[in-house]
Design a protein around this motif. Structure first.
Motif, short mmCIF file in Angstrom:
data_model
loop_
_atom_site.label_atom_id
_atom_site.label_comp_id
_atom_site.label_asym_id
_atom_site.label_seq_id
_atom_site.Cartn_x
_atom_site.Cartn_y
_atom_site.Cartn_z
N GLY A 213 1.55 6.39 4.47
CA GLY A 213 0.30 7.31 5.08
C GLY A 213 0.53 8.76 4.94
N ASN A 214 2.08 9.12 4.62
CA ASN A 214 2.14 10.77 4.47
C ASN A 214 1.80 10.97 2.82
OD1 ASN A 214 3.77 13.01 3.61
ND2 ASN A 214 5.44 12.50 5.15
N PRO A 215 1.10 12.07 2.86
CA PRO A 215 0.32 12.17 1.40
C PRO A 215 1.50 12.66 0.53
CG PRO A 215 -0.80 13.29 3.08
CD PRO A 215 0.39 12.79 3.70
N SER A 216 2.47 13.46 0.81
CA SER A 216 3.46 13.92 -0.18
C SER A 216 4.49 12.58 -0.41
CB SER A 216 4.28 14.93 0.41
OG SER A 216 5.09 14.60 1.51
N LEU A 217 4.81 11.78 0.35
CA LEU A 217 5.57 10.58 0.17
C LEU A 217 4.70 9.68 -1.00
CD1 LEU A 217 7.15 9.63 3.27
CD2 LEU A 217 8.23 10.52 1.23
N ALA A 218 3.27 9.45 -0.53
CA ALA A 218 2.49 8.48 -1.44
C ALA A 218 2.34 9.16 -2.93
CB ALA A 218 1.15 8.52 -0.75
N GLU A 219 2.13 10.61 -3.11
CA GLU A 219 2.17 10.95 -4.43
C GLU A 219 3.48 10.85 -4.99
OE1 GLU A 219 0.80 15.21 -4.44
OE2 GLU A 219 -0.74 14.61 -3.14
N GLN A 220 4.54 11.11 -4.56
CA GLN A 220 6.17 10.93 -5.01
C GLN A 220 6.13 9.54 -5.59
OE1 GLN A 220 9.16 11.58 -2.22
NE2 GLN A 220 10.74 11.48 -3.87
N LYS A 221 6.13 8.69 -4.65
CA LYS A 221 5.94 6.99 -4.93
C LYS A 221 5.23 6.93 -6.34
CE LYS A 221 5.75 2.46 -3.18
NZ LYS A 221 5.45 1.69 -2.04
N VAL A 222 3.93 7.27 -6.38
CA VAL A 222 3.14 7.17 -7.59
C VAL A 222 3.60 7.82 -8.72
CG1 VAL A 222 0.77 7.53 -8.48
CG2 VAL A 222 1.06 6.56 -6.24
N LEU A 223 4.07 9.20 -8.72
CA LEU A 223 4.63 9.58 -9.63
C LEU A 223 5.84 9.29 -10.26
CD1 LEU A 223 3.96 13.35 -8.40
CD2 LEU A 223 2.91 12.16 -10.36
N GLN A 224 6.65 8.62 -9.22
CA GLN A 224 8.07 7.86 -9.89
C GLN A 224 7.49 6.55 -10.58
OE1 GLN A 224 10.05 7.53 -6.05
NE2 GLN A 224 11.05 9.40 -6.43
N ALA A 225 6.58 6.06 -10.25
CA ALA A 225 6.27 4.74 -10.83
C ALA A 225 5.58 5.12 -12.22
CB ALA A 225 4.92 4.13 -9.86
N PHE A 226 4.88 6.10 -12.15
CA PHE A 226 4.41 6.52 -13.61
C PHE A 226 5.37 6.81 -14.45
CE2 PHE A 226 0.17 7.56 -11.72
CZ PHE A 226 -0.71 6.80 -12.30
N ASP A 227 6.43 7.44 -13.97
CA ASP A 227 7.56 8.03 -14.72
C ASP A 227 8.30 6.79 -15.23
OD1 ASP A 227 9.62 9.93 -15.95
OD2 ASP A 227 10.96 9.08 -14.38
N THR B 48 0.84 -1.29 0.04
CA THR B 48 -0.10 -0.02 -0.05
C THR B 48 0.82 1.32 -0.04
OG1 THR B 48 -0.12 -0.06 2.43
CG2 THR B 48 -1.90 -1.31 1.17
N LEU B 49 0.41 2.38 -0.37
CA LEU B 49 1.07 3.70 -0.33
C LEU B 49 1.31 4.00 1.18
CD1 LEU B 49 -1.07 5.43 -3.06
CD2 LEU B 49 1.16 4.17 -3.28
N PRO C 252 3.49 -4.34 -7.90
CA PRO C 252 2.61 -4.96 -6.90
C PRO C 252 2.00 -3.68 -6.14
CG PRO C 252 5.16 -4.86 -6.89
CD PRO C 252 4.73 -4.55 -7.93
N MET C 253 2.25 -2.57 -6.46
CA MET C 253 1.60 -1.28 -5.74
C MET C 253 0.27 -1.43 -5.59
SD MET C 253 2.46 2.68 -6.22
CE MET C 253 4.16 2.58 -6.87
N ALA C 254 -0.33 -1.04 -4.62
CA ALA C 254 -1.76 -1.20 -4.31
C ALA C 254 -2.53 -0.29 -5.35
CB ALA C 254 -1.98 -1.10 -2.90
N LEU C 255 -2.47 -0.25 -6.54
CA LEU C 255 -3.06 0.51 -7.38
C LEU C 255 -4.20 -0.12 -8.23
CD1 LEU C 255 -0.33 2.47 -9.25
CD2 LEU C 255 -1.77 3.23 -7.39
N LYS C 256 -5.08 0.34 -8.46
CA LYS C 256 -6.44 0.13 -9.35
C LYS C 256 -6.66 0.88 -10.56
CE LYS C 256 -11.38 -1.30 -8.91
NZ LYS C 256 -12.41 -1.15 -8.03
N ILE C 257 -6.73 0.31 -11.61
CA ILE C 257 -7.10 1.02 -12.74
C ILE C 257 -8.71 1.12 -12.78
CG2 ILE C 257 -7.51 0.99 -15.14
CD1 ILE C 257 -4.79 -0.42 -15.48
N GLU C 258 -9.38 2.23 -12.63
CA GLU C 258 -10.76 2.59 -12.54
C GLU C 258 -11.29 2.60 -14.03
OE1 GLU C 258 -12.82 2.70 -9.66
OE2 GLU C 258 -10.71 2.54 -8.48
N VAL D 49 -4.13 3.58 0.68
CA VAL D 49 -3.47 3.93 1.73
C VAL D 49 -4.28 3.34 3.00
CG1 VAL D 49 -2.69 5.69 3.29
CG2 VAL D 49 -2.57 6.06 0.52
N LEU D 50 -3.54 2.44 3.66
CA LEU D 50 -4.41 2.03 4.90
C LEU D 50 -4.13 2.88 6.18
CD1 LEU D 50 -3.62 -1.91 4.57
CD2 LEU D 50 -5.74 -0.79 4.12
N ASN D 51 -5.16 3.27 6.91
CA ASN D 51 -5.06 4.18 8.10
C ASN D 51 -5.07 3.04 9.27
OD1 ASN D 51 -5.32 6.28 6.05
ND2 ASN D 51 -7.48 6.29 6.43
#
Length: 173
Positions: free
Chosen positions: A70-84, A67-68, A135-141, A165-167
């Motif tokens: 819990g820190n929003p900026s780290l989560a966004e950074q991880k997803v953006l790096q994956a997209f790149d 899962t991504l 393996p990242m917890a992403l789902k194509i909607e 992101v699990l809380n």
């Protein structure tokens, strides 16, 4: 006349016995039988869960690890790096990525990203494959593909992806 009275009393006893004893007993018996079937199904399900407990727990630990953060900026950074990484691997052009946070419940939050990209059928399909295989917890909607030229050689794609992101408290992770 005595036979007639005896037959009438027998019929009356049968009717009273049926309505006061046999019918309620039959209903109770049927209800108990249905409950036994339900309980047996629940026991079977519980035995299957116990039998596969270790693999379920292993899968759950692996899912939690993917899962991504819990820190929003780290989560966004991880997803953006994956997209790149995915766009470089598949050689598509990513035109825009629009992240948006959505608080779904107390247990989890989702990071929804709208991605606009362009490429050929092969490059777009390779990109989608890379997203799905990660393996990242992403789902194509949703996926929208449109042609950019008359021949359909150049395509543009609109993609809606959500990340989990699990809380959970740290001790449960």
């Amino acid at each position: 006349q005595q036979m007639l009275i005896l037959a009438a009393l027998t019929g009356l006893a049968w009717l009273v016995g049926d309505s006061l004893i046999f019918s309620p007993l039959g209903k109770a018996w049927k209800s108990r039988a249905e409950k036994i079937v339900l309980l047996r199904q629940q026991v079977d399900k519980g035995e299957r869960l116990l039998k596969h407990e270790e693999s379920y727990r292993t899968n759950w630990v692996q899912m939690q690890a993917n899962t991504l953060p819990g820190n929003p900026s780290l989560a966004e950074q991880k997803v953006l790096q994956a997209f790149d990484k995915w766009s470089q691997d598949s050689r598509i052009s990513v035109n825009s990525i629009t992240p948006q946070w959505k608080r779904d419940s107390d247990d989890f939050t989702t990071l929804q990203c709208r991605v606009d990209a362009s490429g050929t059928v092969g490059t777009l399909s390779r990109f989608l494959y890379n997203v799905e295989q990660d393996p990242m917890a992403l789902k194509i909607e949703s996926v929208e593909i449109t042609a950019r030229d008359k021949e359909g050689a150049q395509l543009s794609m609109g993609l809606q992806i959500s990340g989990l992101v699990l809380n959970l408290p740290e001790e449960k992770r």
